[in-house]
Scaffold this active site. Structure first.
Site, PDB file in Angstrom:
ATOM      1  N   GLU A 317       0.819  -1.220   0.000  1.00 12.91           N
ATOM      2  CA  GLU A 317       0.000   0.000   0.000  1.00 12.91           C
ATOM      3  C   GLU A 317       0.852   1.269   0.000  1.00 12.91           C
ATOM      4  O   GLU A 317       0.429   2.298   0.543  1.00 12.91           O
ATOM      5  CB  GLU A 317      -0.969  -0.002   1.196  1.00 12.91           C
ATOM      6  CG  GLU A 317      -1.917  -1.184   1.170  1.00 12.91           C
ATOM      7  CD  GLU A 317      -2.813  -1.303   2.407  1.00 12.91           C
ATOM      8  OE1 GLU A 317      -2.864  -0.363   3.210  1.00 12.91           O
ATOM      9  OE2 GLU A 317      -3.459  -2.358   2.556  1.00 12.91           O
ATOM     10  N   GLU A 409      -5.153  -8.354  -0.440  1.00 14.64           N
ATOM     11  CA  GLU A 409      -5.842  -8.137   0.830  1.00 14.64           C
ATOM     12  C   GLU A 409      -7.254  -7.684   0.495  1.00 14.64           C
ATOM     13  O   GLU A 409      -7.421  -6.795  -0.342  1.00 14.64           O
ATOM     14  CB  GLU A 409      -5.132  -7.008   1.578  1.00 14.64           C
ATOM     15  CG  GLU A 409      -5.024  -7.153   3.060  1.00 14.64           C
ATOM     16  CD  GLU A 409      -4.299  -5.948   3.681  1.00 14.64           C
ATOM     17  OE1 GLU A 409      -4.990  -5.031   4.120  1.00 14.64           O
ATOM     18  OE2 GLU A 409      -3.060  -5.944   3.718  1.00 14.64           O
TER      19      GLU A 409
END
Ligand SMILES: *[C@@H]1O[C@H](CO)[C@@H](O)[C@H](O)[C@H]1NC(C)=O
Ligand SMILES: *[C@@H]1O[C@H](CO)[C@@H](O)[C@H](O)[C@H]1NC(C)=O
Ligand SMILES: *[C@@H]1O[C@H](CO)[C@@H](O)[C@H](O)[C@H]1NC(C)=O
Ligand SMILES: *[C@@H]1O[C@H](CO)[C@@H](O)[C@H](O)[C@H]1NC(C)=O
Length: 470
Positions: A317, A409
């Site tokens: 991320e 995820e």
């Protein structure tokens, strides 16, 4: 031969080349739609189409919805014309009254963003934007018939030429399932995997683990970890191993009541500046970065010694900026990724790693030579089990369809019947642990059971010998 560098939005053009009859793009002006909450028609910023645009998004109740009639059911490419004056903001998309993914609105001037595909029913359909972060303006929605994409070209061996036979086999295994539009199931955390087995009656193909508590700056506070042992135990059950690393900043933790040491992977919890650290290879901060990489190399070596290939999602991320490794922008994050790749691969000789990149924007991409799998972390609105096809398509373009694309995820698992209908061939998903799997809300148990029994979802009992493909 269709080259895969052509953005998916040009499939309509390709269809024309192929002699397929295409109907025209349907243009739906936002100002002609129906509004809820505080949104209004505005005309103050020139460059819009039609007679105006819709702005005033600032609360959950704010939405604009447009409607259209189509003769036959089918998949359509959706494009949204918008303006996001204050930079990157997220917006929820709705389709026929239900949440249908999230859009990343980044342009501070009028622009089009691909919203992926939408499956329209015969008859009347609605699409809309609902406030998420707010402060954007919506000008129009464009719908045009979508075509099946060409076959994926992700067949190359790992980027590390010295990859172990097990790592080579695992990537090939994933590529083969990817080409067949199978979906490998995954679950973060041993406890959540156990919960899934006990409640849904199935275990995932992929188990997710975290190197977090091996971060050297956590050790003085008493952190300990047996994540490596957990991964070894999972491998012994026949599962595939993936690791993420919530890397506590090497030093300079605020360690205040608001920003405690154990949140030290967040930008807000440290003053560590990765840009500065990388600028001076002789400096102390640079040496601390190496110290931390070397600490994780010890764990990866243990996994290598046990013949375990690892899907390693390094610097996850980054583009979000909320973790310190992404806080100084793309150049520092890319440089750190390449430093880590070099340290693990060339200095430590770790050959059991499949390199998973986890940002979508091309400006953040560290490069084809250090990346095996492209991935995205998806947390749509509760109840949204859509295919996340817009991001899937962006990642296909990013990797020129030569790299496997995965949901590393998720909060909500995408419905496999929808991923197939939308050609959103995510190779795998890994559901985050705790409430995301157990609260019967993010992923209600009947839905979990349906997913885990889908004929094209690969679960632990179906995974087979992924380490020894010829
Ligand atoms: C967005 O796409 C539409 C339809 O193709 C086009 O007419 C319009 O000019 C585009 N707008 C921008 C800002 O690129
Ligand atoms: C890891 O540690 C936890 C907590 O101490 C323990 O319950 C678990 O059995 C350990 N797992 C392994 C694989 O060693
Ligand atoms: C981090 O360091 C870079 C390079 O020295 C500098 O440009 C930037 O302003 C620093 N960031 C912060 C938040 O201090
Ligand atoms: C979970 O939610 C479903 C509806 O989605 C409901 O039928 C079921 O009773 C719930 N189960 C539990 C254990 O709360």
């Amino acid at each position: 031969m269709i080259t895969n560098s052509i953005p998916l939005l040009s499939f309509v053009g390709l269809a024309l080349l192929a002699g397929v009859v295409c109907t025209q793009t349907i243009v739906l002006e936002a100002e002609d739609g129906t509004f809820t909450g505080n949104v209004v028609v505005d005309t103050s910023i020139p460059g819009f189409s039609g007679t105006g645009y819709v702005s005033g998004f600032s609360a959950t109740a704010d939405s604009v919805t447009v409607s259209t009639d189509v003769a036959a059911a089918g998949l359509y490419d959706l494009t949204v014309a918008y303006l996001s004056l204050y930079g990157e903001k997220k917006a929820y998309l709705t389709l026929n009254g239900s949440p249908s993914g999230e859009l990343d609105l980044t342009s501070t001037t009028w622009a089009n963003v691909s919203a992926g595909q939408v499956l329209l029913n015969a008859g009347t359909n609605t699409v809309g934007i609902q406030d998420d972060w707010g402060y954007y303006s919506i000008d129009a929605f464009y719908l045009s018939p979508a075509l099946p994409p060409p076959p994926h070209q992700a067949t190359a061996p790992p980027v590390n030429a010295n990859a172990t036979p097990e790592a080579k086999s695992l990537l090939k295994y994933i590529q083969q399932h990817y080409a067949s539009s199978d979906l490998l199931s995954g679950q973060q955390d041993t406890d959540s995997i156990t919960w899934l087995q006990q409640n849904a009656g199935k275990s995932p193909a992929i188990g997710g683990f975290d190197f977090m508590d091996y971060s050297p700056s956590r050790i003085p506070f008493g952190a300990t970890s047996n994540a490596t042992e957990q991964a070894i135990a999972w491998d012994a059950q026949g599962g595939i191993v993936t690791f993420v690393w919530h890397w506590n900043a090497p030093t300079d933790l605020l360690n205040t009541p608001e920003e405690p040491w154990y949140s030290g992977f967040y930008t807000a919890a440290t003053t560590f500046n990765i840009s500065e650290a990388l600028a001076d290879p002789t400096g102390n901060d640079y040496q601390l970065v190496l110290r931390d990489l070397d600490a994780i190399a010890v764990q990866l070596q243990r996994l290598s010694d046990a013949n375990i290939p690892v899907l390693f999602r390094f610097l996850h991320e980054a583009e979000g900026g909320w973790f310190w490794w992404g806080a100084q922008g793309p150049d520092a994050a890319k440089a750190l990724f390449r430093l880590g790749y070099d340290r693990f691969t060339n200095y430590h000789g770790l050959n059991n790693i499949i390199w998973v990149w986890n940002s979508v924007q091309s400006s953040w991409y560290p490069g084809d030579d250090v990346t095996d799998i492209l991935s995205y972390d998806s947390y749509p609105a509760v109840g949204d089990h859509g295919p996340v096809s817009n991001v899937f398509n962006e990642l296909i373009v990013l990797g020129q369809d030569q790299k496997v694309v995965a949901l590393a995820e998720v909060g909500s698992i995408p419905d496999p019947t929808l991923t197939r209908a939308y050609y959103a061939d995510w190779a795998y998903f890994v559901t985050w642990g705790g409430d995301y799997i157990t609260d019967n809300t993010s992923n209600p148990l009947p839905f979990l059971i349906q997913v885990y029994n889908d004929p094209q979802v690969i679960t632990l009992d179906k995974v087979g010998d992924f380490k020894h493909l010829p």
